[in-house]
Design a protein around this motif. Structure first.
Motif, short mmCIF file in Angstrom:
data_model
loop_
_atom_site.label_atom_id
_atom_site.label_comp_id
_atom_site.label_asym_id
_atom_site.label_seq_id
_atom_site.Cartn_x
_atom_site.Cartn_y
_atom_site.Cartn_z
N UNK A 233 -122.51 17.28 25.73
CA UNK A 233 -121.15 16.38 26.39
C UNK A 233 -120.71 15.52 25.41
N UNK A 234 -119.34 15.33 25.32
CA UNK A 234 -118.75 14.63 24.29
C UNK A 234 -118.21 13.49 24.98
N UNK A 235 -118.46 12.03 24.52
CA UNK A 235 -118.01 10.96 24.95
C UNK A 235 -117.01 10.43 23.92
N UNK A 236 -115.79 9.67 24.27
CA UNK A 236 -114.95 9.40 23.11
C UNK A 236 -114.63 7.79 23.22
N UNK A 237 -114.29 7.20 22.15
CA UNK A 237 -114.13 5.70 22.18
C UNK A 237 -113.27 5.44 21.05
N UNK A 238 -112.64 4.28 21.09
CA UNK A 238 -111.69 3.87 20.07
C UNK A 238 -112.04 2.08 19.85
N UNK A 239 -112.27 1.81 18.89
CA UNK A 239 -112.62 0.50 18.33
C UNK A 239 -113.43 -0.17 19.05
N UNK A 240 -114.57 0.60 19.51
CA UNK A 240 -115.62 0.12 20.45
C UNK A 240 -115.37 0.27 22.11
N UNK A 241 -114.10 0.71 22.29
CA UNK A 241 -113.80 0.69 23.72
C UNK A 241 -113.65 2.41 24.21
N UNK A 242 -114.43 2.47 25.38
CA UNK A 242 -114.27 3.91 25.58
C UNK A 242 -112.76 4.29 25.97
N UNK B 114 -114.74 18.00 27.48
CA UNK B 114 -114.66 17.06 26.79
C UNK B 114 -114.91 17.23 25.13
N UNK B 115 -114.73 18.28 24.58
CA UNK B 115 -114.45 18.74 23.35
C UNK B 115 -113.30 18.12 22.55
N UNK B 116 -112.40 18.02 23.41
CA UNK B 116 -110.98 17.81 22.87
C UNK B 116 -110.33 16.45 23.22
N UNK B 117 -109.87 15.81 22.20
CA UNK B 117 -109.16 14.50 22.89
C UNK B 117 -107.81 14.60 22.30
N UNK B 118 -106.78 14.39 23.15
CA UNK B 118 -105.39 14.53 22.73
C UNK B 118 -104.66 13.31 22.98
N UNK B 119 -103.94 13.03 21.82
CA UNK B 119 -103.16 11.74 21.90
C UNK B 119 -101.82 11.97 21.81
N UNK C 13 -111.28 6.49 15.90
CA UNK C 13 -111.89 7.04 16.87
C UNK C 13 -113.26 7.48 16.69
N UNK C 14 -114.17 7.48 17.69
CA UNK C 14 -115.47 7.82 17.71
C UNK C 14 -115.83 8.89 18.83
N UNK C 15 -116.41 9.92 18.16
CA UNK C 15 -116.80 11.16 19.33
C UNK C 15 -118.45 11.19 19.08
N UNK C 16 -119.02 11.01 20.22
CA UNK C 16 -120.33 11.35 20.32
C UNK C 16 -120.87 12.57 21.09
N UNK C 17 -121.58 13.45 20.50
CA UNK C 17 -122.01 14.63 21.11
C UNK C 17 -123.63 14.43 21.79
#
Length: 738
Positions: free
Chosen positions: A467-476, A489-494, A507-511
């Motif tokens: 399961x992938x979780x996303x954060x930016x600058x330490x914020x989820x 959860x594998x794709x983040x669209x901005x 950006x940080x992705x954690x699997x």
């Protein structure tokens, strides 16, 4: 006749002056005019014998200037081919008019009545056409080709034209009438089926079609045209007797034909006897296959690629079945006439063991526990399933699951499921693994609203799936207007309209799964190009530009820019521009997904420079390196300035070098002119007193004397006189005091 025009004029003036109500005077004028015609007829214009009614009619018609022709009898004339027929007419109003008979639009006979000249008859109708003295037209042994419309025209100078028309219908009696079909038989579902009648001879005036004794009319299913009856979209209900009644004024005939529409096979009907959901090895059963159709369809049973010959009239007997006979049986029904066929299948389930192989899988529960699953469907009875390494006492039938707390010891461990059946045992394995290292991928595009869309994908191989979780600058990061996370959860669209929003964004992705996690950081960059190349073709008229983009660079498009002369035109007569712009100009625009382009129609004798400008929507990035192609474009201004400054420096260097060489040479000469040893006065006296020029022999052994060093330092004028022999001084011992 003489005076005719003046008489008509006088008559017209007299009539104009009479009151309209005085009819008696008008009648008297008519009688008077008839007398004039009688007198004229005794001379030359009127036939010898005329009755009074004709003279009276001619007088009245002539008085009013009107020629009249009318048919004698019906204007529609029906006749049997090969007989004689006359189209009779009568006329009044003028003697001996010119008569012309017209067939359709073609004149066939022309004659002036009572003329001594022969009638002018169409050359193809001389044996058929005859014109009578009263203008009537007679046909002798009339053939079918003369069927049609005829018009007779009568003209007389000064009286205009009179005409009337006839229709001549020529018929034959019916002989040898037959009714045929096209194609040979009607097929249900075809586009059209045609019934066509033909005959040896005969002309049809009316035709009526019947189906099973009922008259057929034109509609969406039947269409009658000339000798044909068309059945549109024939079906099985069109089977029956068809007849056509043909009539003309002289005969009639009826012909019939029976039509059997071929159809089928319809949807096959399959059945098993005895009816059961499955069969056990050793049992016997029958398979039946039937369908409606004409002619009756034939059936064939196949199993796999083998045709089963044991079937009879669609019934297949299977005694004492075994597991190898389980599977799909195909019944094929064929209509021999239409070549149409239908297929239907039936699956026999003959149980001896579970189908296929057992399957194993593992899932994550709340990212803290592992759910192991094992299944082996089918079989009688169902297979017994268990995970001995996890729980030796628990098991299940058909489908079995067990839950286990996650631990480091399970990372990379192979867990086995044992599947037991009465006749056979099998197993399957599942390996649990924490997420592996991965490389995020970045893709950029522009949506329909003009916003920049950056998609980041983080995908890691793991079991169970990570399961992938996303954060930016330490914020989820969560799904919203700007950010959207895919269902897996594998794709983040901005999405954002401003390109600067993406610059230097971290950006940080954690699997992760219950066995561990792995994270990667992605720092988005502005539009940039990491590497570019230029490849010309052999003629140097086409170049290919290729480039690469850093993985985290936000690029939505590229501007291909060129500096140099204008590109040549593909048109042969186009004028070529020799001079180009001093700066770079955009010649192509590419999407953000493209990585190469071709530039055509270059002048191999000119110099071009190319570069690629990456863009994030409207924001340009740093251009690529400049790639040049061509023979060169001369020295630049700085180069010319450098050469101009280097020339004086070079001359000064040469002058200094020459001076240094001169000084060295002078120094060497002065050094050579110095006497290396001192000369004593005794020696000088010996030189003056010694007359002998031969060398002094110092040794009896014949050794030569040492060289004369003083002579070497004399001038050439001095060397012309023989020098005395030099006697070196005795060696002097020098004592050194320490």
């Amino acid at each position: 006749m003489p005076g005719h025009a003046s008489d008509e004029t006088a008559d017209g003036l007299l009539r104009d002056r009479l009151p309209h109500s005085d009819q008696r005077i008008s009648q008297l004028l008519d009688i008077l005019w008839c007398n004039v015609w009688l007198v004229a007829g005794t001379r030359h214009d009127v036939p010898d014998v005329l009755n009074w009614n004709q003279v009276w009619g001619m007088g009245r018609a002539g008085a009013h200037g009107q020629l009249v022709v009318s048919p004698v009898g019906p204007t529609l004339v029906n006749v049997i081919a090969g007989t004689n027929v006359t189209l009779a007419v009568s006329f009044s109003g003028a003697p001996d008019p010119v008569v012309t008979w017209i067939m359709g639009v073609l004149p066939v006979v022309t004659w002036t009545l009572n003329s001594n000249e022969a009638p002018d008859i169409d050359i193809n109708g001389k044996d058929v056409l005859r014109i009578e003295k009263d203008g009537s037209l007679t046909f002798v042994n009339v053939p079918l080709a003369y069927d049609g419309d005829y018009t007779v025209e009568m003209t007389k100078s000064g009286l205009g034209k009179a005409l009337t028309s006839f229709t001549l219908k020529i018929f034959e009696t019916f002989q040898n009438v037959t009714l045929n079909t096209k194609p040979d038989f009607a097929k249900e579902g075809s586009d059209v089926f045609t019934l066509h009648y033909s005959m040896l001879r005969g002309v049809v005036q009316h035709q009526v079609w019947f189906f099973n004794g009922r008259e057929i009319n034109n509609n969406s299913h039947y269409l009658m045209e000339q000798e044909n009856l068309l059945i549109l979209g024939p079906n099985r209900s069109d089977t029956g007797e068809y007849a056509v009644l043909l009539t003309n004024p002289f005969s009639k005939v009826t012909v019939r034909s029976n039509v059997a529409v071929r159809y089928g096979p319809d949807e096959p009907k399959l059945a098993t006897h005895p009816p059961q959901t499955f069969y056990v090895s050793g049992e016997s059963l029958n398979l039946t296959c039937q369908s409606d159709g004409f002619p009756q369809p034939t059936s064939v049973w196949t199993f796999g690629d083998k045709i089963l010959t044991d079937s009879h009239e669609g019934v297949l007997s299977l005694p004492n079945v075994s597991a190898s006979q389980g599977g799909v049986y195909v019944c094929t029904l064929l209509n021999e006439d239409t070549k149409e066929q239908r297929e239907k299948t039936v699956t026999l389930r003959i149980y001896e063991r579970p189908l296929n192989d057992p399957t194993c899988s593992v899932e994550s529960l709340n990212n803290t526990r592992l759910l192991f699953h094992c299944g082996w469907m089918g079989g009688t009875p169902q297979a017994e399933l268990s995970f001995p390494a996890i729980s030796a006492s628990s098991n299940g039938l058909g489908n079995f699951s067990v839950t286990l707390e996650a631990s480091d010891s399970l990372n990379g461990k192979n867990t086995q499921c044992i599947a037991k059946h009465t006749l056979e045992n099998r197993s399957c394995n599942i390996t649990t693994r924490s997420p592996l290292k991965f490389v995020p991928s970045v893709r950029t595009e522009v949506d329909n609203d003009g916003k920049i869309v950056v998609t980041i994908q983080c995908l890691s191989a793991a079991s169970p799936e990570a399961v992938v979780s996303w954060s930016r600058g330490g914020q989820a990061v969560s799904s919203g207007t700007t950010h959207h996370i895919s269902r897996d959860t594998t794709l983040l669209t901005i999405r954002h309209i401003n390109a600067s929003y993406f610059l230097l964004q971290n950006y940080t992705c954690a699997c992760s799964n219950p066995l561990g996690s792995h994270r990667r950081e992605i720092q988005l960059q502005g539009p940039s190009i990491s590497r570019s190349s230029l490849f010309p073709n052999q003629d140097r008229t086409i170049i290919t530009l290729t480039w690469e983009v850093p993985n985290a660079s936000v690029v939505t498009g590229f501007d291909i820019q060129m500096k140099g002369p204008q590109l040549q035109s593909n048109t042969p007569n186009a004028t070529r521009t020799k001079a180009g712009s001093d700066g770079f100009r955009t010649i192509q625009r590419k999407t953000g997904l493209e990585r190469k382009t071709d530039v055509f129609v270059l002048d191999p004798k000119s110099t071009y420079r190319f570069r690629i400008i990456p863009k994030a929507r409207l924001t340009p990035g740093e251009p690529s390196g400049i790639h040049r192609i061509g023979p060169g474009d001369g020295l630049s201004g700085p180069a010319i300035a450098g050469i101009a400054a280097g020339i004086p420096c070079s001359l000064l260097f040469l002058l200094l070098l020459c001076c240094l060489i001169y000084l060295c040479v002078s120094y060497c000469k002065r050094k050579n002119n110095q006497t290396p040893y001192p000369v004593s006065r005794a020696v000088e006296k010996a030189k003056a007193a010694q007359p002998d020029k031969s060398p002094h022999i110092l040794l009896a052994g014949g050794l030569k004397s040492p060289p004369d060093y003083n002579r070497l330092h004399q001038t050439p004028s001095e060397r012309s006189v023989d020098l005395p022999m030099f006697v070196p001084p005795p060696p002097v011992r020098v004592a050194t005091t320490v």
